[in-house]
Design a protein around this motif. Structure first.
Motif, PDB file in Angstrom:
ATOM      1  N   GLU A  54       0.827  -1.208   0.000  1.00 51.91           N
ATOM      2  CA  GLU A  54       0.000   0.000   0.000  1.00 51.91           C
ATOM      3  C   GLU A  54       0.863   1.261   0.000  1.00 51.91           C
ATOM      4  N   ARG A  55       1.978   1.230   0.722  1.00 54.88           N
ATOM      5  CA  ARG A  55       2.883   2.378   0.735  1.00 54.88           C
ATOM      6  C   ARG A  55       3.460   2.622  -0.658  1.00 54.88           C
ATOM      7  N   ARG A  56       3.821   1.536  -1.343  1.00 57.37           N
ATOM      8  CA  ARG A  56       4.337   1.677  -2.714  1.00 57.37           C
ATOM      9  C   ARG A  56       3.275   2.256  -3.634  1.00 57.37           C
ATOM     10  N   LYS A  57       2.034   1.771  -3.487  1.00 61.48           N
ATOM     11  CA  LYS A  57       0.945   2.311  -4.312  1.00 61.48           C
ATOM     12  C   LYS A  57       0.759   3.795  -4.050  1.00 61.48           C
ATOM     13  N   LEU A  58       0.801   4.182  -2.771  1.00 61.33           N
ATOM     14  CA  LEU A  58       0.646   5.582  -2.413  1.00 61.33           C
ATOM     15  C   LEU A  58       1.775   6.426  -2.989  1.00 61.33           C
ATOM     16  N   GLU A  59       3.000   5.922  -2.904  1.00 60.03           N
ATOM     17  CA  GLU A  59       4.145   6.641  -3.471  1.00 60.03           C
ATOM     18  C   GLU A  59       3.988   6.783  -4.981  1.00 60.03           C
ATOM     19  N   ASP A  60       3.505   5.703  -5.637  1.00 55.76           N
ATOM     20  CA  ASP A  60       3.282   5.773  -7.080  1.00 55.76           C
ATOM     21  C   ASP A  60       2.227   6.822  -7.410  1.00 55.76           C
ATOM     22  N   LEU A  61       1.161   6.864  -6.611  1.00 52.39           N
ATOM     23  CA  LEU A  61       0.112   7.864  -6.833  1.00 52.39           C
ATOM     24  C   LEU A  61       0.657   9.270  -6.638  1.00 52.39           C
ATOM     25  N   GLN A  62       1.482   9.446  -5.612  1.00 53.58           N
ATOM     26  CA  GLN A  62       2.070  10.764  -5.369  1.00 53.58           C
ATOM     27  C   GLN A  62       2.995  11.143  -6.521  1.00 53.58           C
ATOM     28  N   ASN A  63       3.756  10.178  -7.016  1.00 56.48           N
ATOM     29  CA  ASN A  63       4.636  10.450  -8.148  1.00 56.48           C
ATOM     30  C   ASN A  63       3.809  10.808  -9.379  1.00 56.48           C
ATOM     31  N   ASP A  64       2.678  10.092  -9.571  1.00 54.37           N
ATOM     32  CA  ASP A  64       1.804  10.408 -10.691  1.00 54.37           C
ATOM     33  C   ASP A  64       1.231  11.814 -10.534  1.00 54.37           C
ATOM     34  N   ALA A  65       0.849  12.169  -9.309  1.00 53.83           N
ATOM     35  CA  ALA A  65       0.312  13.507  -9.057  1.00 53.83           C
ATOM     36  C   ALA A  65       1.379  14.563  -9.353  1.00 53.83           C
ATOM     37  N   SER A  66       2.608  14.281  -8.958  1.00 51.57           N
ATOM     38  CA  SER A  66       3.703  15.214  -9.246  1.00 51.57           C
ATOM     39  C   SER A  66       3.905  15.348 -10.753  1.00 51.57           C
ATOM     40  N   LEU A  67       3.835  14.222 -11.433  1.00 53.98           N
ATOM     41  CA  LEU A  67       3.995  14.236 -12.883  1.00 53.98           C
ATOM     42  C   LEU A  67       2.859  15.013 -13.535  1.00 53.98           C
ATOM     43  N   ASP A  68       1.635  14.796 -13.055  1.00 53.05           N
ATOM     44  CA  ASP A  68       0.494  15.545 -13.592  1.00 53.05           C
ATOM     45  C   ASP A  68       0.676  17.043 -13.361  1.00 53.05           C
ATOM     46  N   ALA A  69       1.165  17.411 -12.179  1.00 49.98           N
ATOM     47  CA  ALA A  69       1.399  18.827 -11.881  1.00 49.98           C
ATOM     48  C   ALA A  69       2.451  19.399 -12.825  1.00 49.98           C
ATOM     49  N   LEU A  70       3.516  18.636 -13.076  1.00 47.04           N
ATOM     50  CA  LEU A  70       4.558  19.106 -13.992  1.00 47.04           C
ATOM     51  C   LEU A  70       4.008  19.258 -15.413  1.00 47.04           C
ATOM     52  N   LEU A  71       3.180  18.309 -15.836  1.00 49.40           N
ATOM     53  CA  LEU A  71       2.594  18.406 -17.169  1.00 49.40           C
ATOM     54  C   LEU A  71       1.657  19.609 -17.263  1.00 49.40           C
ATOM     55  N   ALA A  72       0.913  19.865 -16.191  1.00 51.76           N
ATOM     56  CA  ALA A  72       0.046  21.046 -16.174  1.00 51.76           C
ATOM     57  C   ALA A  72       0.892  22.318 -16.249  1.00 51.76           C
ATOM     58  N   ASP A  73       2.017  22.339 -15.538  1.00 45.71           N
ATOM     59  CA  ASP A  73       2.927  23.487 -15.598  1.00 45.71           C
ATOM     60  C   ASP A  73       3.470  23.678 -17.006  1.00 45.71           C
ATOM     61  N   ILE A  74       3.774  22.580 -17.666  1.00 47.86           N
ATOM     62  CA  ILE A  74       4.293  22.665 -19.039  1.00 47.86           C
ATOM     63  C   ILE A  74       3.243  23.290 -19.947  1.00 47.86           C
ATOM     64  N   ALA A  75       1.994  22.832 -19.799  1.00 50.71           N
ATOM     65  CA  ALA A  75       0.924  23.386 -20.632  1.00 50.71           C
ATOM     66  C   ALA A  75       0.737  24.876 -20.352  1.00 50.71           C
ATOM     67  N   THR A  76       0.740  25.252 -19.083  1.00 45.30           N
ATOM     68  CA  THR A  76       0.574  26.663 -18.705  1.00 45.30           C
ATOM     69  C   THR A  76       1.725  27.500 -19.256  1.00 45.30           C
TER      70      THR A  76
END
Length: 122
Positions: A54-76
């Protein structure tokens, strides 16, 4: 007084009977406790594996969220860059237009200046 190394057969038999009685009394609860400890240890290991997963899944989700934030920053940032580029192109066109206009005004001023100094025939 007797020496402790020379125990009588009766004492030896009594010690054996006492040891047998103690073993009969405590061995079943100890065996049960041992079984329960093994079960608890296995369950604990299972829970630890689940928590790790579960901790690994949570870390993966957080990494995905970070990646999504970076992609949103790129678009902006891309939108901002496009806007800045468009503004710069408009300014460049405006500067060229003003330079052309200034050159035309300068030509007209020179024409007037040379036209005013000429003698007129009457």
């Amino acid at each position: 007084m007797e020496s402790s190394s020379s125990a009588s057969p009766e004492d030896t038999n009594t010690v054996r009977l006492l040891a047998k009685g103690v073993l009969e009394l405590y061995e079943p609860p100890l065996a049960t406790i041992n079984t329960h400890l093994k079960e608890l240890t296995e369950k604990q290991e299972t829970v630890q594996l689940m928590l790790t997963s579960e901790r690994r899944k949570l870390e993966d989700l957080q990494n995905d969220a970070s990646l999504d934030a970076l992609l949103a920053d790129i678009a902006t940032n891309r939108e901002k860059l496009t806007s800045i580029s468009s503004t710069m192109m408009n300014l460049h066109k405006r500067v060229q237009s003003l330079q052309t206009r200034a050159a035309n005004i300068e030509k007209a001023a020179k024409s007037r200046a040379t036209g005013v100094g000429r003698p007129t025939s009457s």
